[in-house]
Structures are given as structure tokens and as C-alpha cells.
Design an enzyme around this catalytic site. Structure first.
Site, PDB file in Angstrom:
ATOM      1  N   HIS A   1      47.501  25.997  35.683  1.00 50.14           N
ATOM      2  CA  HIS A   1      47.390  27.322  36.295  1.00 50.14           C
ATOM      3  C   HIS A   1      48.560  27.646  37.228  1.00 50.14           C
ATOM      4  O   HIS A   1      48.788  26.961  38.208  1.00 50.14           O
ATOM      5  CB  HIS A   1      46.067  27.370  37.085  1.00 50.14           C
ATOM      6  CG  HIS A   1      45.634  28.742  37.492  1.00 50.14           C
ATOM      7  ND1 HIS A   1      44.408  28.989  38.058  1.00 50.14           N
ATOM      8  CD2 HIS A   1      46.243  29.951  37.419  1.00 50.14           C
ATOM      9  CE1 HIS A   1      44.294  30.270  38.320  1.00 50.14           C
ATOM     10  NE2 HIS A   1      45.396  30.884  37.951  1.00 50.14           N
TER      11      HIS A   1
ATOM     12  N   TYR B   1      39.328  30.955  41.207  1.00 50.98           N
ATOM     13  CA  TYR B   1      38.719  32.276  41.431  1.00 50.98           C
ATOM     14  C   TYR B   1      37.462  32.170  42.300  1.00 50.98           C
ATOM     15  O   TYR B   1      36.415  31.700  41.852  1.00 50.98           O
ATOM     16  CB  TYR B   1      38.379  32.954  40.090  1.00 50.98           C
ATOM     17  CG  TYR B   1      39.584  33.117  39.177  1.00 50.98           C
ATOM     18  CD1 TYR B   1      40.865  33.291  39.696  1.00 50.98           C
ATOM     19  CD2 TYR B   1      39.449  33.084  37.796  1.00 50.98           C
ATOM     20  CE1 TYR B   1      41.973  33.436  38.869  1.00 50.98           C
ATOM     21  CE2 TYR B   1      40.547  33.227  36.962  1.00 50.98           C
ATOM     22  CZ  TYR B   1      41.804  33.389  37.512  1.00 50.98           C
ATOM     23  OH  TYR B   1      42.891  33.526  36.684  1.00 50.98           O
TER      24      TYR B   1
HETATM   25  P1  NAD Z   1      42.833  43.498  35.394  1.00 49.72           P
HETATM   26  O1  NAD Z   1      44.148  44.148  35.159  1.00 49.72           O
HETATM   27  O2  NAD Z   1      41.987  43.174  34.246  1.00 49.72           O
HETATM   28  O3  NAD Z   1      42.057  44.398  36.466  1.00 49.72           O
HETATM   29  C1  NAD Z   1      40.838  44.008  37.002  1.00 49.72           C
HETATM   30  C2  NAD Z   1      40.316  45.113  37.898  1.00 49.72           C
HETATM   31  O4  NAD Z   1      40.032  46.268  37.121  1.00 49.72           O
HETATM   32  C3  NAD Z   1      39.027  44.733  38.590  1.00 49.72           C
HETATM   33  O5  NAD Z   1      38.986  45.339  39.861  1.00 49.72           O
HETATM   34  C4  NAD Z   1      37.965  45.358  37.692  1.00 49.72           C
HETATM   35  O6  NAD Z   1      36.793  45.623  38.400  1.00 49.72           O
HETATM   36  C5  NAD Z   1      38.662  46.632  37.270  1.00 49.72           C
HETATM   37  N1  NAD Z   1      38.195  47.185  35.986  1.00 49.72           N
HETATM   38  C6  NAD Z   1      37.957  46.534  34.828  1.00 49.72           C
HETATM   39  N2  NAD Z   1      37.582  47.392  33.875  1.00 49.72           N
HETATM   40  C7  NAD Z   1      37.565  48.614  34.422  1.00 49.72           C
HETATM   41  C8  NAD Z   1      37.275  49.918  33.939  1.00 49.72           C
HETATM   42  N3  NAD Z   1      36.897  50.148  32.681  1.00 49.72           N
HETATM   43  N4  NAD Z   1      37.372  50.957  34.802  1.00 49.72           N
HETATM   44  C9  NAD Z   1      37.753  50.773  36.073  1.00 49.72           C
HETATM   45  N5  NAD Z   1      38.045  49.572  36.600  1.00 49.72           N
HETATM   46  C10 NAD Z   1      37.968  48.501  35.773  1.00 49.72           C
HETATM   47  O7  NAD Z   1      43.162  42.185  36.273  1.00 49.72           O
HETATM   48  P2  NAD Z   1      42.645  40.691  36.296  1.00 49.72           P
HETATM   49  O8  NAD Z   1      41.167  40.599  36.434  1.00 49.72           O
HETATM   50  O9  NAD Z   1      43.505  40.013  37.294  1.00 49.72           O
HETATM   51  O10 NAD Z   1      43.088  40.116  34.887  1.00 49.72           O
HETATM   52  C11 NAD Z   1      42.180  39.839  33.855  1.00 49.72           C
HETATM   53  C12 NAD Z   1      41.864  38.358  33.739  1.00 49.72           C
HETATM   54  O11 NAD Z   1      43.029  37.642  33.299  1.00 49.72           O
HETATM   55  C13 NAD Z   1      41.461  37.673  35.049  1.00 49.72           C
HETATM   56  O12 NAD Z   1      40.133  37.971  35.362  1.00 49.72           O
HETATM   57  C14 NAD Z   1      41.751  36.234  34.700  1.00 49.72           C
HETATM   58  O13 NAD Z   1      40.722  35.719  33.884  1.00 49.72           O
HETATM   59  C15 NAD Z   1      43.038  36.350  33.880  1.00 49.72           C
HETATM   60  N6  NAD Z   1      44.241  36.193  34.744  1.00 49.72           N
HETATM   61  C16 NAD Z   1      44.831  34.977  34.796  1.00 49.72           C
HETATM   62  C17 NAD Z   1      45.936  34.780  35.617  1.00 49.72           C
HETATM   63  C18 NAD Z   1      46.582  33.416  35.687  1.00 49.72           C
HETATM   64  O14 NAD Z   1      46.198  32.541  34.944  1.00 49.72           O
HETATM   65  N7  NAD Z   1      47.539  33.198  36.550  1.00 49.72           N
HETATM   66  C19 NAD Z   1      46.449  35.830  36.394  1.00 49.72           C
HETATM   67  C20 NAD Z   1      45.853  37.081  36.278  1.00 49.72           C
HETATM   68  C21 NAD Z   1      44.748  37.243  35.437  1.00 49.72           C
END
Ligand code: NAD
Length: 310
Positions: free
Chosen positions: A119, A56
Site C-alpha cells: 500500500h 482505512y
Molecule cells: P472516490 O473518488 O471514489 O470518492 C469517494 C467519495 O465520493 C466519498 O465521499 C463518497 O461518499 C462519494 N461518493 C461516491 N459515490 C457518490 C455519488 N454517486 N454521489 C455523490 N458522492 C458519491 O474516492 P476514494 O473512495 O478515495 O476511492 C475509491 C476507492 O479506491 C477507495 O475507497 C479505496 O478502496 C481505493 N483507493 C485506494 C488507494 C490506495 O491504494 N492508495 C487510494 C485511493 C483510493
């Protein structure tokens, strides 16, 4: 905040987890000091599970999270990853795993990691993950640097295959259980349940699709799915509720997922997302959402090596 057991690890994790990808500017540039405040705000609200990766922002998210956790390390359960370092940069070798974990420990300012996950293993050779990557993380576990071992991927089939063949404590699945896509429950959830593996559901907002701001330009979903997401957001707006509350509530109601990881980088998002824990959805609106979902339900996109996915 409610806490749930993370599989058989003995860890009790907050139902809402802190996804730290946005701290690496993955969804656009953030204000670093506000990012630190968001982490502190999350801890103050009882969020104890934090997930990050060296991928990230090319280590930026880990560096920022490490700074934010200075003096607070013992209040959180810290998960990071190894094996993916850029869009096209993968290395699941034992040598890189050890180097990666050492680098993560330094950036995160700690001498142990609660969870290290291989990952995006759909981009790896499964044989290597099973016989080299995961055993190396287990070796680091024996050395006291890592407490638990997990895997992450987008295709559920990949997670099922590897978790059936190798011992893992956790599985992180993303974008496979949310308002628009729910196929995680077809095979993956039953497998995790039967083996008592901790199940982590990431991206409840479908990586921005279910937000007012919409998805980032790199979002890989088909246009029809993004349009359906925009319709759900609009429906929520017309009903005077935040789409994030509805989307998160849906995920938090899952009966086996230990923690739902939402990506956050501001105190406002943390406060809003914590509110989802007590938000009550309207059954009538959920029916209308279901109508929007039906034509595109479980529509996904390719990810990983062709040989690894059906
Ligand atoms: P998410 O679905 O959580 O969406 C994140 C987006 O939503 C960002 O733009 C954030 O600013 C916005 N957001 C968050 N809360 C909000 C709110 N209350 N109102 C409006 N916008 C809001 O997607 P993500 O960040 O990809 O997934 C969460 C976490 O899961 C990641 O940060 C990561 O730690 C993990 N993840 C891991 C993998 C992997 O291991 N391959 C893949 C995807 C996500």
C-alpha cells in the site's frame, strides 16, 4: 454489470468496483448499518470486486466489510493491502506483512484473500518492496492465504519503476485517470498492457472533488484543481445530470482498466454509481468540461519520499 479480465489473473471483475475506504469513516462518519446495506446492495447489483486496507479508519473499514460479507464471501473478489497503517505509519518488513495479512484475514472473516497489495509504495524503500515485501506476499500466496499480489501508489513513475523490477499481478493507481487528471495513460497504462498486469483505477470522483459534497478537509489537491472540480459539478447540475455519472462514465470507458473503484457507503450511492454503467454522456457537455479542465489539466500534488519521486 459488465465484467473484464483482471490482467493475467484469470479473475473477471466488475467494471465498477466497491471502494471500502468510506466504510472506515475516511470521508466522514457513516451509519454502520447503512454501510452493510451498501455492501449487500452492491453484491445484488453484480459488483464483485471489493477493495479495502487496514489503514482505512485504523482497521474499521476491514472490520465493517468483514461483518457485511458474513455468508457472502464466496460471491466477491476481496482485495486488501499491507505496509501502510496510518498517515505516517509505514512498515513494509516481511514480519509485518505476515502479521498484517493474518490480522486482515481475521477482520475480514475469511481464510484467503484474493489480492494483497503493498500500500502506497512511494513511502517505502523500493529495494525493500522488491526484495522483501513482495516476496513475503508471494510466500503467503504459496501457503494458500493470498491468491494474487499487487502494488498501489499515487505517483505513476513509482508504480512503473517497481512493476518493471518485480513480478506483480495488479497495479492500483488512484486519482491519475479521471475528468481532471489523466496522466496514468502516459507511461503506466502502456506498461501494464505490455506486461498484461491487471490495472485498477481508483478514485474516479477524485476523492470527493467531483461530488456535490466536495472534497474532505484533508484532501491534498491544490485549490485551483478543487475549484475546477466545483465548476464541473456546477456545470453538470445546470445540465440536469449528476456529476458522479459523468465522472464515472468517463473512467468506465477506459479501454484497459479492469475495474474502476468508487468509494461507497450508502445504498443510494451504489444505485447511482451502477446507473453510470448505462449513462450516456453528452458530447457538447464534455467539450465544456474540457474547457474547464484545460488550465489545470494533470495538476497533481507531492506524495511519498522525496527520493522516490522526480
Ligand atoms: P472516490 O473518488 O471514489 O470518492 C469517494 C467519495 O465520493 C466519498 O465521499 C463518497 O461518499 C462519494 N461518493 C461516491 N459515490 C457518490 C455519488 N454517486 N454521489 C455523490 N458522492 C458519491 O474516492 P476514494 O473512495 O478515495 O476511492 C475509491 C476507492 O479506491 C477507495 O475507497 C479505496 O478502496 C481505493 N483507493 C485506494 C488507494 C490506495 O491504494 N492508495 C487510494 C485511493 C483510493
Amino acid at each position: 454489470m459488465e465484467y473484464r479480465p483482471l490482467g493475467s489473473t484469470g479473475l473477471e471483475v466488475s467494471v465498477l468496483g466497491f471502494g471500502a475506504a468510506p466504510l472506515g469513516d475516511v470521508f466522514g462518519r457513516i451509519h454502520p448499518k447503512e454501510g452493510v446495506r451498501a455492501v449487500h446492495c452492491a453484491i445484488d447489483h453484480g459488483i464483485n470486486f471489493f477493495d479495502v486496507s487496514p489503514y482505512y479508519g485504523h482497521t474499521l473499514a476491514e472490520a465493517r466489510l468483514g461483518k457485511a460479507l458474513d455468508g457472502k464471501r464466496d460471491r466477491v473478489i476481496l482485495a486488501t493491502k499491507c505496509g501502510r497503517y496510518d498517515h505516517d505509519d509505514f512498515d513494509f518488513s516481511a514480519r509485518r506483512v505476515t502479521a498484517s495479512v493474518e490480522e486482515s484475514l481475521r477482520r475480514l472473516g475469511t481464510d484467503y484473500l484474493d489480492l494483497v497489495q503493498a500500500h502506497d509504495i512511494e513511502f517505502a524503500d523500493f529495494g525493500q518492496v522488491i526484495h522483501e515485501t513482495l516476496p513475503e506476499v508471494h510466500r503467503l500466496q504459496a501457503a494458500g492465504k493470498v491468491r494474487f499480489v499487487g502494488v498501489t501508489a499515487f505517483p505513476c513513475s513509482v508504480l512503473c519503476e517497481v512493476a518493471s523490477a518485480a513480478p506483480v499481478d495488479t497495479i492500483l493507481s488512484y486519482c491519475r485517470y479521471n475528468l481532471l487528471i489523466r496522466d496514468m495513460d502516459e507511461r503506466l497504462t502502456p506498461l501494464a498492457k505490455s506486461r498484461k498486469i491487471g490495472l485498477i483505477n481508483a478514485s474516479p470522483l477524485l476523492m470527493g472533488v467531483l461530488t456535490e459534497a466536495g472534497p474532505p478537509p484533508w484532501h491534498p489537491a491544490p485549490v485551483s484543481l478543487k475549484l475546477a472540480g466545483a465548476k464541473i459539478v456546477e456545470l453538470c447540475r445546470r445540465n440536469g445530470v449528476a456529476a458522479a455519472h459523468v465522472a464515472l462514465r468517463f473512467c468506465l470507458d477506459h479501454d484497459y482498466v479492469a475495474t474502476t473503484l468508487a468509494g461507497m457507503s450508502t445504498t443510494r450511492q451504489v444505485v447511482e454509481n451502477v446507473k453510470s454503467c448505462t449513462f450516456a454522456g453528452e458530447p457538447e457537455m464534455m467539450k465544456q468540461i474540457q474547457k474547464i479542465v484545460e488550465p489545470v489539466a494533470n495538476l497533481t500534488w507531492p506524495s511519498g519520499r522525496k527520493a522516490n519521486t522526480p
